[in-house]
Motif scaffolding. Structure first.
Motif, PDB file in Angstrom:
ATOM      1  N   GLU A   1      11.249  80.390  43.441  1.00 14.66           N
ATOM      2  CA  GLU A   1      11.217  81.577  44.307  1.00 14.66           C
ATOM      3  C   GLU A   1      11.075  81.173  45.770  1.00 14.66           C
ATOM      4  O   GLU A   1      11.673  81.788  46.664  1.00 14.66           O
ATOM      5  CB  GLU A   1      10.070  82.491  43.875  1.00 14.66           C
ATOM      6  CG  GLU A   1      10.289  83.121  42.498  1.00 14.66           C
ATOM      7  CD  GLU A   1       9.058  83.844  41.982  1.00 14.66           C
ATOM      8  OE1 GLU A   1       7.964  83.667  42.587  1.00 14.66           O
ATOM      9  OE2 GLU A   1       9.176  84.583  40.982  1.00 14.66           O
ATOM     10  N   LEU A   2      10.286  80.115  46.015  1.00 15.07           N
ATOM     11  CA  LEU A   2      10.136  79.624  47.393  1.00 15.07           C
ATOM     12  C   LEU A   2      11.465  79.097  47.916  1.00 15.07           C
ATOM     13  O   LEU A   2      11.853  79.380  49.057  1.00 15.07           O
ATOM     14  CB  LEU A   2       9.073  78.522  47.436  1.00 15.07           C
ATOM     15  CG  LEU A   2       8.897  77.810  48.780  1.00 15.07           C
ATOM     16  CD1 LEU A   2       8.489  78.793  49.873  1.00 15.07           C
ATOM     17  CD2 LEU A   2       7.877  76.679  48.659  1.00 15.07           C
ATOM     18  N   VAL A   3      12.187  78.339  47.083  1.00 10.00           N
ATOM     19  CA  VAL A   3      13.488  77.810  47.483  1.00 10.00           C
ATOM     20  C   VAL A   3      14.436  78.956  47.835  1.00 10.00           C
ATOM     21  O   VAL A   3      15.144  78.915  48.849  1.00 10.00           O
ATOM     22  CB  VAL A   3      14.091  76.936  46.370  1.00 10.00           C
ATOM     23  CG1 VAL A   3      15.555  76.615  46.658  1.00 10.00           C
ATOM     24  CG2 VAL A   3      13.295  75.651  46.209  1.00 10.00           C
TER      25      VAL A   3
ATOM     26  N   ILE B   1      14.659  72.081  45.514  1.00 14.04           N
ATOM     27  CA  ILE B   1      13.489  71.664  44.739  1.00 14.04           C
ATOM     28  C   ILE B   1      13.210  70.176  44.931  1.00 14.04           C
ATOM     29  O   ILE B   1      12.073  69.732  44.826  1.00 14.04           O
ATOM     30  CB  ILE B   1      13.677  72.016  43.249  1.00 14.04           C
ATOM     31  CG1 ILE B   1      12.324  71.976  42.534  1.00 14.04           C
ATOM     32  CG2 ILE B   1      14.702  71.111  42.593  1.00 14.04           C
ATOM     33  CD1 ILE B   1      12.327  72.654  41.195  1.00 14.04           C
ATOM     34  N   MET B   2      14.267  69.392  45.242  1.00 10.10           N
ATOM     35  CA  MET B   2      14.066  67.956  45.481  1.00 10.10           C
ATOM     36  C   MET B   2      13.182  67.733  46.701  1.00 10.10           C
ATOM     37  O   MET B   2      12.278  66.883  46.684  1.00 10.10           O
ATOM     38  CB  MET B   2      15.423  67.277  45.680  1.00 10.10           C
ATOM     39  CG  MET B   2      15.343  65.791  45.925  1.00 10.10           C
ATOM     40  SD  MET B   2      14.790  64.898  44.472  1.00 10.10           S
ATOM     41  CE  MET B   2      15.215  63.221  44.948  1.00 10.10           C
ATOM     42  N   ALA B   3      13.430  68.492  47.759  1.00 13.42           N
ATOM     43  CA  ALA B   3      12.631  68.337  48.976  1.00 13.42           C
ATOM     44  C   ALA B   3      11.179  68.751  48.728  1.00 13.42           C
ATOM     45  O   ALA B   3      10.248  68.091  49.200  1.00 13.42           O
ATOM     46  CB  ALA B   3      13.235  69.170  50.106  1.00 13.42           C
TER      47      ALA B   3
ATOM     48  N   LEU C   1       8.328  69.704  55.665  1.00 20.93           N
ATOM     49  CA  LEU C   1       9.248  69.997  54.570  1.00 20.93           C
ATOM     50  C   LEU C   1      10.695  70.038  55.067  1.00 20.93           C
ATOM     51  O   LEU C   1      11.604  69.503  54.423  1.00 20.93           O
ATOM     52  CB  LEU C   1       8.874  71.329  53.909  1.00 20.93           C
ATOM     53  CG  LEU C   1       9.763  71.777  52.744  1.00 20.93           C
ATOM     54  CD1 LEU C   1       9.754  70.750  51.622  1.00 20.93           C
ATOM     55  CD2 LEU C   1       9.311  73.147  52.227  1.00 20.93           C
ATOM     56  N   VAL C   2      10.916  70.653  56.218  1.00 18.05           N
ATOM     57  CA  VAL C   2      12.276  70.738  56.769  1.00 18.05           C
ATOM     58  C   VAL C   2      12.793  69.354  57.123  1.00 18.05           C
ATOM     59  O   VAL C   2      13.945  69.017  56.840  1.00 18.05           O
ATOM     60  CB  VAL C   2      12.296  71.653  58.012  1.00 18.05           C
ATOM     61  CG1 VAL C   2      13.657  71.613  58.687  1.00 18.05           C
ATOM     62  CG2 VAL C   2      11.954  73.092  57.617  1.00 18.05           C
TER      63      VAL C   2
END
Length: 445
Positions: A254-256, A272-274, A332-333
């Protein structure tokens, strides 16, 4: 004056390299630092710049040949004692070798090098596809220029040339977007979109050696050879233990989805990999044993206070594991951008040897192939590697009831000399908890 250029050690201590392609031919005039060839080591495709300015006299190897370090690769006719050559070491009085490690020759703002015309009568095609010419604005100019311009060999990497061949595109018709004159994958795909090119049916690679019609023998070399040697060394040196954990990653999914819908993050592929990479970096700060190395020579365990995160990338040349330096210090970015850039560079065969050294922990995403789990082999010198399985939508217990949830299996392999079962299990639980509830990352430090 004739000068020989011998294949140098490309910074990896390897005894040989395979010649992928020549970018010059005998009789061509070359400038200092002009890219003359591409060679494949056990880890990467590297561009070789010319150490001299002059005329190519002799090419001593053909594409596909394996050349030993120190063997003569190419000879130049410098035309006299005063012809420009590579910089010299004033103290030793010997020519200093050019810097060949990493990215090859220095960029040239003047565009691609000119090639000598050969067979002027056949320079211009007898017929040309009008739609193709209209799709590439620079082509009309090229056909009005000299024969030398038309016969100029476009500069690109082997994967890009293969892509162009599969799409039925002549690279002469593709304009490079960068100042170095190197045609990229994006340039080819953009051109293909304009002319409506479609890939040809995939065909098996041409056999290099066939013993019978029922078998094909392919020499073991390059990345495949290096990977095999490294995996055997790892498997028989470090005592591997693998532990598995299946977890609910619905909140991460959901976050992705929400990040993809955020216009302010447009252009950043946060998947999801990040998020898993960020979770690993956070968990490693709490479990330093998974971010350490076994130093046999000194009888020491070396704990790293930084994370150089290896990302396993499957390429046409085999598996490579370049790493993201100081991944633990990234947002994260930034991690997502670094992973995307790393993957694209690896697929293009342009990963520098230095980028595959010094990793402290690795991640491999087997889920992209539809696989639920596996037992990954450690990258030599590292204490752990985490495999991410496929995300499956399936019935799962949630708040006392059965609901459809996104579920993923994690597989952690670790060196049992450095990490015991308790440490490995706690690390896995920490990573799983972050993926189960990404907000928990706010509690870690």
């Amino acid at each position: 004056m004739i000068e020989d250029f011998r294949l140098p050690d490309l910074g990896e201590g390897l005894p040989e390299a395979e010649l992928v392609s020549w970018l010059v031919a005998e009789g061509d005039e070359v400038t200092l630092n002009q890219t003359i060839a591409e060679v494949e080591t056990a880890k990467a495709v590297v561009e070789l710049p010319s150490p001299y300015a002059g005329v190519v006299r002799t090419l001593h190897a053909a594409a596909g040949d394996v050349v030993a370090v120190g063997a003569v690769l190419i000879s130049f006719d410098l035309g006299g004692e005063d012809a420009p050559a590579a910089p010299t070491d004033e103290t030793a009085g010997e020519k200093a070798p050019p810097n060949l490690v990493g990215y090859g020759a220095a960029p040239r703002a003047a565009g691609r090098p000119q090639r000598r015309a050969r067979g002027a009568a056949s320079a211009r095609p007898s017929s040309a596809d009008t739609a193709v010419l209209e799709a590439a604005p620079h082509d009309a100019i090229r056909f009005q220029e000299s024969v030398e311009e038309v016969l100029e060999r476009p500069r690109s990497t082997p994967p890009v040339r293969k892509l162009a061949k599969d799409l039925g595109i002549d690279l002469v018709l593709v304009a490079p977007s960068g100042v170095t004159g190197l045609i990229t994958r994006a340039d080819v795909l953009g051109y293909a979109e304009r002319v409506g090119a479609a890939p040809e049916p995939a065909t098996a690679p041409a056999p290099m050696l066939t013993s019978t019609e029922r078998t094909t023998r392919i020499p073991i070399r390059g990345v495949r050879k290096h990977t095999a040697e490294a995996m055997v060394r790892s498997a028989f040196t470090a005592p591997h233990v693998t532990t598995f954990l299946t977890c609910d990653v619905t909140a991460t999914s959901e976050l992705v989805a929400s990040l993809k819908a955020d216009r302010s993050l447009e252009g950043h592929r946060i998947g999801i990999m990040a998020i898993a990479a960020k979770a690993v970096c956070l968990a490693l700060t709490r479990h330093p044993g998974l971010n350490s190395s076994w130093d046999e020579a000194h009888g020491e365990i070396v704990e790293h206070h930084y994370v150089n995160l290896g990302i396993a990338a499957a390429t046409g040349r085999g598996l490579v594991v370049p790493n993201i330096r100081d991944a633990d210090a990234m947002t994260l970015v930034e991690l997502a951008d670094a992973i995307a850039a790393l993957a694209e560079t690896a697929r293009a065969g342009k990963t520098a040897p230095a980028e595959m050294m010094g990793g402290t922990f690795s991640i491999t995403n087997v889920g992209v192939f539809g696989v639920d789990a596996g037992t990954p082999i450690l990258n030599p010198g590292e204490a752990g590697i985490l495999a991410l399985g496929a995300v499956r939508r399936q019935p799962w217990e949630y708040r006392g009831e059965i609901a459809l949830r996104d579920v993923m299996t994690l597989a952690l392999s670790f060196d049992h000399r450095l990490v015991d079962g308790e440490q490995g299990s706690r690390f896995m639980v920490d990573v799983a908890n972050i993926l189960r509830e990404p907000g928990r990352a706010m509690l870690l430090r």
